[in-house]
Design an enzyme around this catalytic site. Structure first.
Site, PDB file in Angstrom:
ATOM      1  N   HIS A  58       0.815  -1.300  -0.177  1.00 16.92           N
ATOM      2  CA  HIS A  58      -0.105   0.100  -0.079  1.00 16.92           C
ATOM      3  C   HIS A  58       0.993   1.165  -0.072  1.00 16.92           C
ATOM      4  CE1 HIS A  58      -3.090   2.899   0.810  1.00 16.92           C
ATOM      5  NE2 HIS A  58      -2.485   3.271   2.021  1.00 16.92           N
ATOM      6  N   ASP A  60       1.250   5.317  -0.280  1.00 23.29           N
ATOM      7  CA  ASP A  60       0.280   6.516  -0.191  1.00 23.29           C
ATOM      8  C   ASP A  60       1.421   7.467  -1.283  1.00 23.29           C
ATOM      9  OD1 ASP A  60      -1.485   6.198   1.916  1.00 23.29           O
ATOM     10  OD2 ASP A  60       0.141   5.707   3.098  1.00 23.29           O
ATOM     11  N   ASP A 182      -7.537   1.776   2.505  1.00 25.45           N
ATOM     12  CA  ASP A 182      -7.205   2.502   3.589  1.00 25.45           C
ATOM     13  C   ASP A 182      -8.143   3.858   3.845  1.00 25.45           C
ATOM     14  OD1 ASP A 182      -5.391   3.284   5.602  1.00 25.45           O
ATOM     15  OD2 ASP A 182      -3.851   4.305   4.147  1.00 25.45           O
ATOM     16  N   HIS A 431      -6.252   9.670  -0.336  1.00 26.83           N
ATOM     17  CA  HIS A 431      -6.797   9.791   0.828  1.00 26.83           C
ATOM     18  C   HIS A 431      -5.960  10.290   1.883  1.00 26.83           C
ATOM     19  CE1 HIS A 431      -5.030   5.833   0.677  1.00 26.83           C
ATOM     20  NE2 HIS A 431      -4.364   5.993   1.766  1.00 26.83           N
TER      21      HIS A 431
END
Length: 1026
Positions: A58, A60, A182, A431
């Site tokens: 994951h 970001d 997330d 996000h």
């Protein structure tokens, strides 16, 4: 002989193609013998619990470090993370074993990595993709936030990523599953958009702790989410699963280099041999999870944030885990089968299980991870950035339209310029970007990227006007831009006595708009596009504007105001000149008269203010003789400054809103508001200035011919002298009997009904009576009193948190400044500062309507479109009167031969950067049309509507269209979504295809597009050759 040699060479070449495309671990642009999608899944074993191991990372696109720092692995003192090394490491590990799988999600990172690879590595990667061993999931430029994002930007950022994958990997690069593991709560509109993009399923990691507990106990962690039950129906249904362990591995089985869990030590000669222990622990984890899911398949996410930079540590241990757990099937009669898999392969097996699934019709907001931690603060966090993202998206739509209408070509470089802004906005939807949950340095980086993109696209606007303005050979003057008009700063209008204003309208209908320009003079002449005199007035800039430090150096003391009527998808030019010797046009201001109420208004509405207190007292709809009592105040909740040592000590922070009181504090205390307020009444605008405190002010305006009242608020620097963080709200209090009900929009589209202290799917334990009743408000919030047939509606200019914590009241959180971090990872308090180092001053707007319930949608839908697709202003300062200008340049132009219907929005008009999904010999265009009313919202405008594309546009004619999925990466006719059985409707067909028409009907109606309420239809457009 030469012919024989040629034949041999051809045969050898063809043989090489075959070898290249069929050899494991390799690939090419050809797709011969490639097997991807559901056909590439590793086999399962019937009658066993099949554990789908999903290796993933994951990544970001900005959070604690900037997107660049994350990609390169810079500043590892902040966080150890380097995305380029993850991909460098994963690819050779996948090559070692054809059963291994890996999924990748964030195209913003993958595209960067891909651009740096040589042909041989690209060849390898394409082979892995073609064989389903490397699979793209989600495929957006980022994993966007779902609370603060506007649907227009959500669609664009996914289309950007999906187009990259289509262009480079073809059908095997098309993601089939959405992956929102997330984001901090989940929007029903997001599910609807995913369904319309053609996804077969959605998985996420976060849902409210109480909701999760109930779903675990009732075996409903997986469901069919009805994304648009009232409007679009089954086409918006989406299979949805909540992941068991968030998005990390089960406890004890993290094998990343950054983890401390024990590896699988399988040499029996060594003292630390632990295979039996690891196998037993894993089987326990499997059975613990399997009891909460209703098929023989469970998914385990093996990875987490920025993991797999040394992929060998993961795959080496997972290989062993699979080997020894599966060995138990023969040695110990185990019913557990473990396999490398992907979310799509897992979904495919769930679909084949032929189960009946429960359904859900509401959303997953708000999200709480314990009884005192509701993630509703980020709905408002970094209010200025939220507004900048919204305004920049507005500008991107303008730029894409103008590029298409001017038919700019590669030589104009517009594709490159637009791509820069697209990518910046794509990253900004992340996000931890528009959400406001990033570190301050990262927020600055997001804003800088947007500014760079805007500057690049201003060149496109200039080039477009260069082709749209001239009537002959004279080259038009260059355009200047003012990006700080919201704080009355514009050098182009402040420093010139004579200038031109070009106003472009991106809406497919004529619109009216009020222009406000900072000026130094007190009297001006404004000439319209046909040489007509335009009524204008000059108003003094409000006192609260002068305290904004970013205005340093501004000369303007006044604002020139005039109304314009703009053509559909076109522009007008206005000519402004200073009247040096004229009498001042500035309307005088007057103070409140003690004891006498004051009223401002127009032919539609009036607002009455109490003469004694200066507070708003009532609102009236004059056309329908409707009135309500209405007070409005700026207030704040003190943020709880806990030490985060336990649930009860949870602090309020960037993510979490936890007020230290159930009632807000009035900012003005003990002082009559009237003493610091005044009224200014002009012909075009009537306004009331109010000062609640030196750091909290507002101007309430009523414009001529508008049916709303505008509330311009200016908040900051929020004081922290008392070491108490403050969460500033605007509260509207009415006498409407709302019965605990209020309504909020989802991402700017459909509206959801909210009930205070209630959840549809579980019994709510009220532990935080304010914050757990807060919801994201992207564009509007309203109250209804059905007994009086009244609706009070408030529109906002950016995403904010909002609620109705008491009957008859609405509140929106405007700005936050806090003293504590909330211990959710960002590691610093939300404490933004301005250019002067003091607390950041933020300015924004609310727009208020009062009408009957039946007629309110027509007002808020129309204004909602006008706000997020506002006109774009640019300026020239040539010394040229209207008569001279109009000889050489157009002053009025529309890109449409007829206006679009009042319920149709031109969502997208742009040129493809390359070829489109459908074969085309010409430059293809992309077109999206949207019906932006819901069913039963309006007696007329909620009806289906048909738009003919034939002879619609002025610069070009449309010859044919190919309908695409919403993500514009696949012809709709080629989409086949999985179908599911539901508990309430039996077998549900979620296929997007429309009912086939006969060839005769198709020929007659090919350019007649019918839209049902809330429907978006996407087309690749072929222009007619001239």
């Amino acid at each position: 002989m030469e012919g024989c040699k040629l034949l041999v060479l051809v045969l050898l070449f063809l043989q090489q193609i075959y070898v290249t495309t069929s050899r494991p671990g390799y690939g090419s642009d050809f797709t011969i013998d490639s097997t991807c999608g559901y056909e590439s899944c590793n086999p399962v074993k019937e009658g066993m619990i099949n554990v789908h191991i999903v290796p993933h990372t994951h990544d970001d696109v900005g959070w604690l470090k900037t997107v660049d720092q994350y990609f390169y692995g810079d500043h590892n003192d902040i966080q150890t993370a380097g995305v380029q090394y993850i991909l460098d490491s994963v690819i050779p590990e996948l090559q070692k074993d054809p059963t291994r799988r890996f999924i990748y999600v964030e195209v913003a990172f993958f595209a960067r990595w891909w651009r740096e690879q040589d042909d041989s590595m690209r060849h390898v990667v394409k082979g892995l993709v073609n064989e389903g061993r490397l699979e793209f999931i989600l495929g957006g430029w980022c994993m966007n936030d779902e609370a603060s994002t506007h649907y227009n930007a959500i669609i664009d950022q996914h289309a950007l990523g999906l187009e990259f994958l289509r262009t480079n990997f073809g059908e095997c690069g098309r993601p089939r599953i959405a992956w929102q593991i997330d984001p901090f709560g989940h929007s029903r509109e997001q599910a609807s958009l995913f369904a319309q993009m053609g996804y077969d399923g959605l998985y996420f990691g976060r849902l409210d702790y109480a909701d999760k507990n109930r779903r675990l106990n009732h075996t409903t962690m997986e469901m069919i989410w009805r994304g648009s039950p009232k409007n679009i129906g089954e086409m918006a249904d989406l299979f949805t699963g909540a992941l068991y362990s968030g998005y990390g591995p089960p406890g004890g089985f993290c094998y990343d280099a950054s983890c401390s869990d024990s590896p699988v030590m399988d040499d029996e000669r060594l003292h630390d041999y632990n295979v039996p222990d690891r196998v037993a622990a894993f089987l326990k984890a499997v059975h613990d999870q399997a009891q909460h899911y209703q098929t023989d398949h469970i998914i385990m996410t093996m990875g987490s944030d920025f993991q797999y930079s040394n992929a060998n540590t993961w795959f080496k241990n997972l290989d062993k885990l699979l080997k020894y757990v599966n060995k138990q099937q023969t040695s110990n009669n185990s019913n557990v089968n473990v396999l490398y898999s992907t979310p799509s392969c897992y979904t495919y097996q769930l679909n084949k299980a032929d189960k009946t699934w429960t359904t859900k019709e509401d959303d997953f907001f708000p999200y709480g991870d314990n009884p005192h931690a509701y993630w509703t603060g980020y709905f408002t966090s970094r209010a200025a950035l939220k507004n900048y993202v919204r305004r920049t998206n507005n500008f991107l739509q303008v730029v894409k339209q103008m590029d298409a209408l001017a038919q700019l070509e590669d030589t104009d470089n517009s594709t490159y310029n637009i791509e820069i802004l697209k990518e910046a906005l794509g990253v900004a939807q992340h996000h931890d970007a528009v959400s406001g949950t990033e570190k301050q340095a990262v927020a600055n980086d997001y804003a800088e990227r947007l500014a760079i993109g805007v500057n690049e696209c201003q060149k496109v606007v200039n080039d477009a006007y260069g082709k749209l303005l001239p009537m002959g050979t004279v080259k038009p003057p260059g355009q200047g831009f003012c990006t700080l008009l919201n704080i009355s700063l514009c050098p182009a209008t402040e420093s010139e006595k004579e200038f031109q204003v070009l106003v472009y309208n991106p809406i497919g209908r004529s619109v009216t708009y009020s222009i406000r320009l900072p000026v130094v003079g007190s009297s001006y002449n404004v000439t319209g596009p046909r040489g007509e005199a335009i009524v204008s007035e000059v108003y003094a800039i409000s006192e609260d504007t002068f305290r904004i430090p970013e205005r340093k150096g501004a000369a303007a003391t006044n604002e020139l105001v005039f109304h314009v009527t703009l053509p559909a998808l076109g522009f007008n030019t206005y000519f402004v000149s200073l009247n040096s010797g004229a009498v001042s046009q500035v309307p005088p201001r007057r103070s409140f008269t003690t004891g006498a109420d004051a009223t401002i208004g127009n032919q539609y509405i009036s607002l009455t203010f109490d003469g004694a207190s200066g507070q708003l007292k009532s609102m009236r709809n004059l056309q329908k003789n409707l009135d309500i009592s209405l007070t409005q105040s700026l207030m704040f909740y003190p943020g709880y400054a806990g030490n985060n040592s336990g649930d009860m000590n949870q602090a309020s922070g960037a993510y979490i809103f936890r007020p230290n009181a159930t009632s807000p504090t009035n900012i003005i205390s003990g002082v009559q508001l009237s003493s610091s307020s005044y009224i200014r009444e002009g012909r075009l605008v009537q306004e009331v200035y109010q000062q609640f405190a030196p750091w909290a002010t507002q101007v309430i305006r009523v414009y001529e011919n508008e049916q709303y009242a505008e509330f311009q608020w200016t908040v900051g620097p929020i004081p922290l002298d008392d070491k108490i963080g403050k969460e500033v709200i605007t509260r509207y209090t009415t006498n409407l009997a709302s019965q605990g009900r209020f309504f909020t929009d989802a991402n700017g589209r459909e509206v959801l009904e909210r009930q205070r202290n209630h959840r549809d799917t579980w019994d709510l334990n009220v532990t935080e009576p304010v914050s757990q009743n807060y919801y994201p408000v992207n564009s509007r919030i309203y109250l209804q009193d059905t007994s009086r047939n009244l609706q009070f509606t408030v529109l906002n200019d950016r995403s904010e948190g909002g609620s109705s914590v008491g009957d008859g009241s609405l509140e929106l959180m405007l700005h936050r400044r806090l003293v504590k971090d909330d211990s959710r990872g960002v590691g610093e308090p939300l404490n933004e500062t301005g250019s002067d180092g003091k607390g950041l001053i933020v300015r924004g707007y609310n727009y208020v309507f009062l009408d009957t319930i039946a007629d309110s949608a027509r007002l808020h839908r129309d204004l909602g479109e006008r706000l997020f697709m506002a006109p774009a202003l640019s300026f020239t300062n040539v010394q040229m009167k209207y008569a001279d200008w109009s000889k050489n340049f157009r002053t009025n132009w529309s890109g449409l031969k007829r206006e679009l219907p009042a319920n149709v929005h031109l969502l997208t008009l742009e040129q493809y950067a390359g070829s489109g999904p459908a074969p085309s010999t010409m430059q293809p265009y992309l077109l999206r049309l949207e019906h932006f009313y819901e069913k039963e919202e309006d007696a007329v405008l909620s009806s289906p509507v048909t738009v003919s594309l034939k002879d619609l546009f002025v610069p070009f004619d449309i010859e044919a269209v190919t309908e695409l999925t919403l993500g514009s990466n696949l012809p709709l006719s080629q989409l086949n979504r999985l179908q599911w059985k539901t508990a309430d409707s039996g077998h549900t067909d979620t296929t997007l295809r429309f009912k086939p028409m006969s060839h005769t009907q198709q020929a007659a109606a090919a350019l007649d597009i019918t839209l049902n309420p809330m429907e978006i239809r996407t087309f690749q457009v072929k222009l007619a050759q001239h």
